[in-house]
Design a protein around this motif. Structure first.
Motif, PDB file in Angstrom:
ATOM      1  N   ASN A   1      16.588  50.355  13.780  1.00 46.99           N
ATOM      2  CA  ASN A   1      17.444  49.641  14.728  1.00 46.99           C
ATOM      3  C   ASN A   1      18.281  48.574  14.040  1.00 46.99           C
ATOM      4  O   ASN A   1      17.906  48.015  13.016  1.00 46.99           O
ATOM      5  CB  ASN A   1      16.579  49.004  15.826  1.00 46.99           C
ATOM      6  N   HIS A   2      19.420  48.297  14.641  1.00 48.15           N
ATOM      7  CA  HIS A   2      20.383  47.354  14.089  1.00 48.15           C
ATOM      8  C   HIS A   2      20.001  45.922  14.477  1.00 48.15           C
ATOM      9  O   HIS A   2      19.419  45.677  15.527  1.00 48.15           O
ATOM     10  CB  HIS A   2      21.781  47.679  14.629  1.00 48.15           C
ATOM     11  N   ALA A   3      20.347  44.970  13.604  1.00 52.59           N
ATOM     12  CA  ALA A   3      20.057  43.556  13.850  1.00 52.59           C
ATOM     13  C   ALA A   3      21.352  42.759  13.869  1.00 52.59           C
ATOM     14  O   ALA A   3      22.219  42.936  13.002  1.00 52.59           O
ATOM     15  CB  ALA A   3      19.117  43.009  12.780  1.00 52.59           C
ATOM     16  N   PHE A   4      21.478  41.894  14.860  1.00 56.30           N
ATOM     17  CA  PHE A   4      22.618  40.977  14.970  1.00 56.30           C
ATOM     18  C   PHE A   4      22.114  39.552  14.755  1.00 56.30           C
ATOM     19  O   PHE A   4      21.252  39.084  15.508  1.00 56.30           O
ATOM     20  CB  PHE A   4      23.273  41.093  16.350  1.00 56.30           C
ATOM     21  N   PHE A   5      22.628  38.888  13.735  1.00 57.52           N
ATOM     22  CA  PHE A   5      22.296  37.482  13.488  1.00 57.52           C
ATOM     23  C   PHE A   5      23.369  36.616  14.149  1.00 57.52           C
ATOM     24  O   PHE A   5      24.547  36.712  13.805  1.00 57.52           O
ATOM     25  CB  PHE A   5      22.267  37.177  11.990  1.00 57.52           C
TER      26      PHE A   5
ATOM     27  N   VAL B   1      13.297  36.471   4.468  1.00 56.48           N
ATOM     28  CA  VAL B   1      14.145  37.546   3.962  1.00 56.48           C
ATOM     29  C   VAL B   1      13.788  38.887   4.591  1.00 56.48           C
ATOM     30  O   VAL B   1      14.643  39.778   4.732  1.00 56.48           O
ATOM     31  CB  VAL B   1      14.038  37.621   2.422  1.00 56.48           C
ATOM     32  N   ASP B   2      12.536  39.063   5.025  1.00 56.95           N
ATOM     33  CA  ASP B   2      12.096  40.332   5.621  1.00 56.95           C
ATOM     34  C   ASP B   2      11.968  40.233   7.142  1.00 56.95           C
ATOM     35  O   ASP B   2      11.244  41.015   7.758  1.00 56.95           O
ATOM     36  CB  ASP B   2      10.764  40.771   5.015  1.00 56.95           C
ATOM     37  N   VAL B   3      12.665  39.285   7.754  1.00 60.06           N
ATOM     38  CA  VAL B   3      12.469  39.013   9.171  1.00 60.06           C
ATOM     39  C   VAL B   3      12.822  40.207  10.052  1.00 60.06           C
ATOM     40  O   VAL B   3      12.164  40.446  11.073  1.00 60.06           O
ATOM     41  CB  VAL B   3      13.275  37.761   9.598  1.00 60.06           C
ATOM     42  N   VAL B   4      13.826  40.982   9.692  1.00 59.64           N
ATOM     43  CA  VAL B   4      14.251  42.088  10.554  1.00 59.64           C
ATOM     44  C   VAL B   4      13.207  43.189  10.591  1.00 59.64           C
ATOM     45  O   VAL B   4      12.722  43.579  11.668  1.00 59.64           O
ATOM     46  CB  VAL B   4      15.616  42.644  10.095  1.00 59.64           C
ATOM     47  N   ASP B   5      12.853  43.708   9.429  1.00 57.03           N
ATOM     48  CA  ASP B   5      11.952  44.861   9.394  1.00 57.03           C
ATOM     49  C   ASP B   5      10.522  44.511   9.785  1.00 57.03           C
ATOM     50  O   ASP B   5       9.743  45.409  10.128  1.00 57.03           O
ATOM     51  CB  ASP B   5      11.977  45.500   8.000  1.00 57.03           C
ATOM     52  N   ARG B   6      10.175  43.232   9.767  1.00 55.96           N
ATOM     53  CA  ARG B   6       8.820  42.841  10.174  1.00 55.96           C
ATOM     54  C   ARG B   6       8.758  42.387  11.637  1.00 55.96           C
ATOM     55  O   ARG B   6       7.665  42.228  12.176  1.00 55.96           O
ATOM     56  CB  ARG B   6       8.271  41.753   9.247  1.00 55.96           C
ATOM     57  N   SER B   7       9.899  42.190  12.270  1.00 52.46           N
ATOM     58  CA  SER B   7       9.879  41.815  13.693  1.00 52.46           C
ATOM     59  C   SER B   7      10.296  42.970  14.603  1.00 52.46           C
ATOM     60  O   SER B   7       9.783  43.091  15.727  1.00 52.46           O
ATOM     61  CB  SER B   7      10.791  40.609  13.938  1.00 52.46           C
TER      62      SER B   7
ATOM     63  N   VAL C   1      26.472  39.848  11.198  1.00 54.72           N
ATOM     64  CA  VAL C   1      26.325  38.398  11.264  1.00 54.72           C
ATOM     65  C   VAL C   1      27.474  37.846  12.095  1.00 54.72           C
ATOM     66  O   VAL C   1      28.641  38.051  11.761  1.00 54.72           O
ATOM     67  CB  VAL C   1      26.318  37.765   9.858  1.00 54.72           C
ATOM     68  N   ILE C   2      27.123  37.174  13.182  1.00 55.05           N
ATOM     69  CA  ILE C   2      28.119  36.530  14.037  1.00 55.05           C
ATOM     70  C   ILE C   2      27.919  35.026  13.890  1.00 55.05           C
ATOM     71  O   ILE C   2      26.873  34.492  14.276  1.00 55.05           O
ATOM     72  CB  ILE C   2      27.986  36.969  15.506  1.00 55.05           C
ATOM     73  N   ALA C   3      28.889  34.366  13.315  1.00 51.16           N
ATOM     74  CA  ALA C   3      28.782  32.929  13.045  1.00 51.16           C
ATOM     75  C   ALA C   3      29.647  32.170  14.040  1.00 51.16           C
ATOM     76  O   ALA C   3      30.850  32.426  14.156  1.00 51.16           O
ATOM     77  CB  ALA C   3      29.221  32.626  11.619  1.00 51.16           C
ATOM     78  N   SER C   4      29.039  31.243  14.753  1.00 54.06           N
ATOM     79  CA  SER C   4      29.775  30.395  15.689  1.00 54.06           C
ATOM     80  C   SER C   4      30.026  29.048  15.023  1.00 54.06           C
ATOM     81  O   SER C   4      29.086  28.332  14.678  1.00 54.06           O
ATOM     82  CB  SER C   4      28.977  30.206  16.985  1.00 54.06           C
ATOM     83  N   ILE C   5      31.296  28.705  14.839  1.00 59.08           N
ATOM     84  CA  ILE C   5      31.645  27.489  14.105  1.00 59.08           C
ATOM     85  C   ILE C   5      32.630  26.651  14.914  1.00 59.08           C
ATOM     86  O   ILE C   5      33.241  27.126  15.868  1.00 59.08           O
ATOM     87  CB  ILE C   5      32.256  27.816  12.727  1.00 59.08           C
TER      88      ILE C   5
ATOM     89  N   TYR D   1      22.990  30.133   5.468  1.00 54.27           N
ATOM     90  CA  TYR D   1      23.735  31.400   5.473  1.00 54.27           C
ATOM     91  C   TYR D   1      23.319  32.311   4.324  1.00 54.27           C
ATOM     92  O   TYR D   1      23.352  33.540   4.460  1.00 54.27           O
ATOM     93  CB  TYR D   1      25.240  31.133   5.464  1.00 54.27           C
ATOM     94  N   ARG D   2      22.891  31.726   3.222  1.00 59.97           N
ATOM     95  CA  ARG D   2      22.361  32.566   2.141  1.00 59.97           C
ATOM     96  C   ARG D   2      21.120  33.306   2.626  1.00 59.97           C
ATOM     97  O   ARG D   2      20.969  34.517   2.382  1.00 59.97           O
ATOM     98  CB  ARG D   2      22.055  31.714   0.913  1.00 59.97           C
ATOM     99  N   SER D   3      20.229  32.594   3.303  1.00 60.05           N
ATOM    100  CA  SER D   3      19.012  33.246   3.808  1.00 60.05           C
ATOM    101  C   SER D   3      19.366  34.318   4.836  1.00 60.05           C
ATOM    102  O   SER D   3      18.746  35.396   4.864  1.00 60.05           O
ATOM    103  CB  SER D   3      18.065  32.212   4.423  1.00 60.05           C
ATOM    104  N   VAL D   4      20.369  34.059   5.674  1.00 55.25           N
ATOM    105  CA  VAL D   4      20.767  35.022   6.700  1.00 55.25           C
ATOM    106  C   VAL D   4      21.356  36.281   6.059  1.00 55.25           C
ATOM    107  O   VAL D   4      20.991  37.413   6.419  1.00 55.25           O
ATOM    108  CB  VAL D   4      21.780  34.373   7.671  1.00 55.25           C
ATOM    109  N   PHE D   5      22.252  36.113   5.090  1.00 55.09           N
ATOM    110  CA  PHE D   5      22.869  37.295   4.454  1.00 55.09           C
ATOM    111  C   PHE D   5      21.851  38.071   3.622  1.00 55.09           C
ATOM    112  O   PHE D   5      21.890  39.305   3.592  1.00 55.09           O
ATOM    113  CB  PHE D   5      24.060  36.873   3.608  1.00 55.09           C
ATOM    114  N   GLU D   6      20.941  37.368   2.969  1.00 51.90           N
ATOM    115  CA  GLU D   6      19.898  38.083   2.217  1.00 51.90           C
ATOM    116  C   GLU D   6      19.036  38.908   3.157  1.00 51.90           C
ATOM    117  O   GLU D   6      18.681  40.054   2.846  1.00 51.90           O
ATOM    118  CB  GLU D   6      19.052  37.081   1.433  1.00 51.90           C
ATOM    119  N   ALA D   7      18.696  38.347   4.320  1.00 54.14           N
ATOM    120  CA  ALA D   7      17.912  39.100   5.304  1.00 54.14           C
ATOM    121  C   ALA D   7      18.735  40.244   5.888  1.00 54.14           C
ATOM    122  O   ALA D   7      18.216  41.340   6.135  1.00 54.14           O
ATOM    123  CB  ALA D   7      17.439  38.169   6.416  1.00 54.14           C
ATOM    124  N   ALA D   8      20.027  40.016   6.100  1.00 53.53           N
ATOM    125  CA  ALA D   8      20.891  41.057   6.662  1.00 53.53           C
ATOM    126  C   ALA D   8      21.004  42.256   5.717  1.00 53.53           C
ATOM    127  O   ALA D   8      20.956  43.416   6.158  1.00 53.53           O
ATOM    128  CB  ALA D   8      22.272  40.481   6.965  1.00 53.53           C
TER     129      ALA D   8
END
Length: 493
Positions: free
Chosen positions: A79-83, A191-197, A115-119, A99-106
């Motif tokens: 399944n796909h993940a949206f950050f 870094v493994d948050v997607v595949d472990r959740s 990755v959707i960044a709200s700025i 953002y480094r942690s987010v892209f590494e996890a992505a």
């Protein structure tokens, strides 16, 4: 000071207890029995949650994870993940880490990620693209594609930011079992948050999961210790509540939601425009507490919300005010306001709808305001009207019980603790209870730590001033009735 400090602490407890003559409190036995009964209830409730937490961490959770992963592997679909990351007034060095942690996890997500960044600030756009380019270069030529979308909004608050970007994700048509990770701009994800959740979402009744947290606190040593202790307490309570498959909050720092639910119009509308109608304060629009809004939306619809103790999010906390007590007060007013504005409507759902243990836990959060304050109020009355010797007795009891509590709480972490922890625990309990009582009568008072978005109950006009006076009157009346009740039980009146 580690072991010597603990030895001196325990010796101080013994000295305080031994310095008291034969009991001078016979005329105050009724109140002492009452306070002792309340204490037994509080300690019994704490023990219940500790036992439940240990069972969850050692037995129930490993079984749940094994079953979820086996089902996920059996299905064979990734399944796909949206950050969704919200960034506002955060130092560049912290944003770069987040953002480094987010892209590494992505890039580690086997089913692909966006990755959707709200700025708000344009400088964040450049920083985010630089971090993405750097991480992508480290992944090599065979790295999967990660979609980046940047939503620039006015600085009108986190709720607006979340609602805008959730609509952006909805436009991308996520699948039923895809997930959305809501990430604060000061929190680094595993870094493994997607595949472990994601495997937990093979259960269609699971609406969201949240993870363990550790604090990386920038501030005084006392402020750092306080945050570390709070996260250790959180670990115990989250584990206990997850045994009943409904945690009491979906932490705004980082939680994972089923995408098909988080992109529903009703969900987005509640994030954007949540409120309660109060009999005295009128309509109270929620400015803070988006994590409580998302939690209540799922709770009301019967979805499970789980805690994953083997995934660790790093929260980079900054001290909002120069002094420790000032900083703690500001944060607790925001946290407890979010809790109290939502708990009343959660209680009205009833135990048959949300589960007996969950319902009772929410009720306990309200009742504990007054039971926690009853102890020190009773002791102060006894010290004034009966004997001042009760003060060293009470102090030794507080020091002993909080020391034991810290030993158990930190034992669940597998760590030792500095001797400041028992004092910080007592401060959190008593100071927190008084702040809860303050906020309970001023639910319209809200303020973000970094944002200028604010709601006040006493600012302009006769109506606002009248409501503020009413809040002060009712708060004083409630505290007065508590003191009078304790004095009556103790035979002082």
């Amino acid at each position: 000071m580690t072991l010597p400090g603990h030895i001196l602490y325990l010796l101080a407890i013994a000295a305080l207890a031994l310095c008291v003559p034969n009991s001078p409190f016979d005329n105050y036995s009724g109140a002492l029995i009452t306070v002792g009964t309340i204490g037994l209830w509080r300690y019994g409730w704490a023990a219940t949650n500790i036992v439940r937490a240990m069972y969850y961490q050692k037995v129930a959770y490993p079984r749940r994870r094994a079953a979820a992963e086996a089902e996920y592997q059996r299905r064979g679909k990734r399944n796909h993940a949206f950050f969704l990351v919200t960034t506002y007034k955060i130092p560049a060095e912290i944003s770069a880490r987040v953002y480094r942690s987010v892209f590494e996890a992505a890039y580690r997500a086997k089913g692909g990620a966006s990755v959707i960044a709200s700025i708000v600030d344009e400088s964040d756009r450049r920083l985010i693209r630089q971090v993405m380019t750097s991480v992508m270069a480290e992944q090599g030529a065979g790295a999967p594609a990660v979609h980046l979308q940047i939503d620039k909004i006015p600085g009108t608050g986190k709720r607006d930011a979340l609602a805008t970007s959730l609509r952006s994700i909805a436009a991308l048509n996520p699948g039923r079992d895809d997930v959305i990770l809501l990430v604060d701009g000061d929190s680094c994800v595993p870094v493994d948050v997607v595949d472990r959740s994601i495997p937990f979402f093979t259960d269609p009744a699971v609406g969201a999961v949240t993870t363990d947290e550790r604090s990386e606190t920038q501030g005084s040593r006392l402020f750092r210790d306080w945050f570390e202790l709070r996260f250790a307490q959180r670990h115990v309570m989250m584990s206990s509540m997850s045994l009943s498959e409904r945690v009491l909050t979906l932490t705004g720092r980082m939680s994972v939601f089923r995408a098909s639910l988080a992109t529903e119009t009703g969900f987005i509308d509640m994030v954007r425009n949540d409120y309660i109608d109060h009999w005295r304060l009128g309509r109270v629009q929620f400015l803070t507490g988006d994590d409580k809004s998302t939690w209540f939306w799922l709770l009301k619809r019967g979805y499970k919300m789980l805690y994953l103790p083997d995934l660790l999010t790093t929260a980079i906390e900054t001290q909002p005010k120069p002094g420790f007590f000032q900083s703690a007060g500001v944060l607790m007013i925001r946290w407890f306001g979010n809790m109290l504005r939502t708990n009343g409507r959660a209680l009205r759902l009833g135990p048959s709808r949300i589960g007996s243990f969950t319902w009772w836990s929410i009720l306990d959060q309200a009742v504990s305001i007054w039971t926690t304050l009853a102890g020190p109020a009773s002791v102060l009355l006894a010290a004034v009207f009966v004997s001042a010797w009760i003060l060293p007795v009470y102090l030794s009891w507080v020091m002993l019980t909080r020391y034991v509590a810290c030993t158990i709480i930190m034992g669940a972490r597998g760590r030792s603790f500095p001797i400041s922890y028992p004092f910080l625990l007592y401060f959190s309990q008593i100071g927190g209870a008084f702040i809860k009582s303050f906020v309970l009568f001023r639910l319209d008072r809200q303020k973000w730590t970094r944002q200028t978005t604010e709601g006040r109950g006493a600012a302009q006009g006769i109506a606002q001033r009248w409501r503020a006076a009413g809040s002060t009157h009712m708060h004083a009346l409630a505290v007065g009735w508590l003191v009078l009740g304790i004095a009556y039980i103790g035979g002082l009146i």
